[in-house]
Design a protein around this motif. Sequence first.
Motif, PDB file in Angstrom:
ATOM      1  N   THR A 116      18.011  -6.834 -50.449  1.00 52.29           N
ATOM      2  CA  THR A 116      16.920  -7.132 -51.264  1.00 52.29           C
ATOM      3  C   THR A 116      17.319  -8.453 -51.667  1.00 52.29           C
ATOM      4  N   VAL A 117      16.115  -9.644 -51.931  1.00 49.93           N
ATOM      5  CA  VAL A 117      16.137 -10.797 -52.608  1.00 49.93           C
ATOM      6  C   VAL A 117      17.646 -10.556 -53.506  1.00 49.93           C
ATOM      7  N   LEU A 118      17.450 -10.110 -54.089  1.00 54.08           N
ATOM      8  CA  LEU A 118      18.020  -9.811 -55.444  1.00 54.08           C
ATOM      9  C   LEU A 118      20.571  -9.787 -55.272  1.00 54.08           C
ATOM     10  N   ASP A 119      20.148  -8.565 -54.104  1.00 54.24           N
ATOM     11  CA  ASP A 119      21.687  -9.038 -53.847  1.00 54.24           C
ATOM     12  C   ASP A 119      21.760 -10.027 -52.359  1.00 54.24           C
ATOM     13  N   GLN A 120      21.245 -10.988 -52.794  1.00 57.13           N
ATOM     14  CA  GLN A 120      21.983 -11.765 -52.605  1.00 57.13           C
ATOM     15  C   GLN A 120      22.662 -13.263 -52.884  1.00 57.13           C
ATOM     16  N   PRO A 121      23.964 -13.438 -52.556  1.00 60.68           N
ATOM     17  CA  PRO A 121      24.953 -14.581 -53.109  1.00 60.68           C
ATOM     18  C   PRO A 121      23.283 -15.693 -53.419  1.00 60.68           C
ATOM     19  N   GLY A 122      24.481 -16.562 -54.601  1.00 58.54           N
ATOM     20  CA  GLY A 122      23.767 -17.330 -55.258  1.00 58.54           C
ATOM     21  C   GLY A 122      22.352 -17.372 -56.210  1.00 58.54           C
ATOM     22  N   PHE A 123      21.350 -15.400 -55.892  1.00 54.83           N
ATOM     23  CA  PHE A 123      20.586 -15.363 -56.746  1.00 54.83           C
ATOM     24  C   PHE A 123      20.047 -16.294 -57.977  1.00 54.83           C
ATOM     25  N   PRO A 124      19.656 -17.184 -58.438  1.00 57.65           N
ATOM     26  CA  PRO A 124      19.722 -18.048 -59.709  1.00 57.65           C
ATOM     27  C   PRO A 124      19.081 -16.416 -61.141  1.00 57.65           C
ATOM     28  N   GLU A 125      21.189 -16.844 -61.276  1.00 53.22           N
ATOM     29  CA  GLU A 125      21.006 -16.099 -62.647  1.00 53.22           C
ATOM     30  C   GLU A 125      20.050 -16.679 -63.548  1.00 53.22           C
ATOM     31  N   THR A 126      19.350 -17.542 -63.715  1.00 52.65           N
ATOM     32  CA  THR A 126      18.615 -18.075 -64.757  1.00 52.65           C
ATOM     33  C   THR A 126      16.974 -17.154 -65.171  1.00 52.65           C
ATOM     34  N   VAL A 127      17.369 -16.290 -63.778  1.00 57.10           N
ATOM     35  CA  VAL A 127      15.767 -15.731 -63.717  1.00 57.10           C
ATOM     36  C   VAL A 127      15.919 -14.182 -63.045  1.00 57.10           C
ATOM     37  N   LEU A 128      17.666 -13.307 -63.309  1.00 56.37           N
ATOM     38  CA  LEU A 128      18.154 -12.765 -63.023  1.00 56.37           C
ATOM     39  C   LEU A 128      17.405 -11.331 -63.719  1.00 56.37           C
ATOM     40  N   ALA A 129      17.523 -11.349 -65.073  1.00 54.22           N
ATOM     41  CA  ALA A 129      16.653 -11.078 -65.892  1.00 54.22           C
ATOM     42  C   ALA A 129      15.127 -10.115 -66.084  1.00 54.22           C
TER      43      ALA A 129
END
Length: 211
Positions: A116-129
């Motif tokens: 998924t998009v969430l699994d991609q390297p560099g997914f922004p930590e600020t919007v992860l939660a």
Amino acid sequence: MKVVLFGATGMIGSRIATEASARGHQVLAVSRSGQSPVPGVTATAADASDLAKVTEVVAGADVVASACVPPRDGTEPREPFLALNRALVEGVRAVGVRRLVVVGGAGSLEVAPGRTVLDQPGFPETVLAEALAHRDALDFYRTLDDLDWTYVSPAADIAPGPRTGHFRLGGDRLLTDEHGNSRISAEDYAIAFVDELETPAHPRARMSVAY
């Protein structure tokens, strides 16, 4: 058609209210502030996590829509957002409303089978939660077999923009253009969302919207 819309004053919710009202639907705009996002649209104040209040305001609706978002006050958003969605479901069940259409997230869309998009390297930590909270909500809806729900994921990038009326619909896969970009204006997303309100084409499923 009577539409009860929670989260009606947000960026996406206000555009859904505008689109539905322009098509002649009776919209009840629900938000914590109780402000109307569109001139002439009836508004009321309610917290979507308050089961008693949800039950009160959705009575008599043809369809309930939610453009609610996870808390953005720095607190952990996942459990509160899941509780909010559970309250919405219990509220519509209590009064016999059959349809619930939900603004979802893009993070759980697949970029490849099992990824998924969430699994991609560099997914922004600020919007992860927040992205995880939206994924939790989708997982919850997928357990329901007694309600005609639809979860509407936007493109990875959604922002105010032109209302073109031109876009693509998909399912669980992230939609991208020929340059690899995934985007949609909130105005065009609202068209697709209200289309689904009017003519259910994705019962008990996720749909996605992008250029």
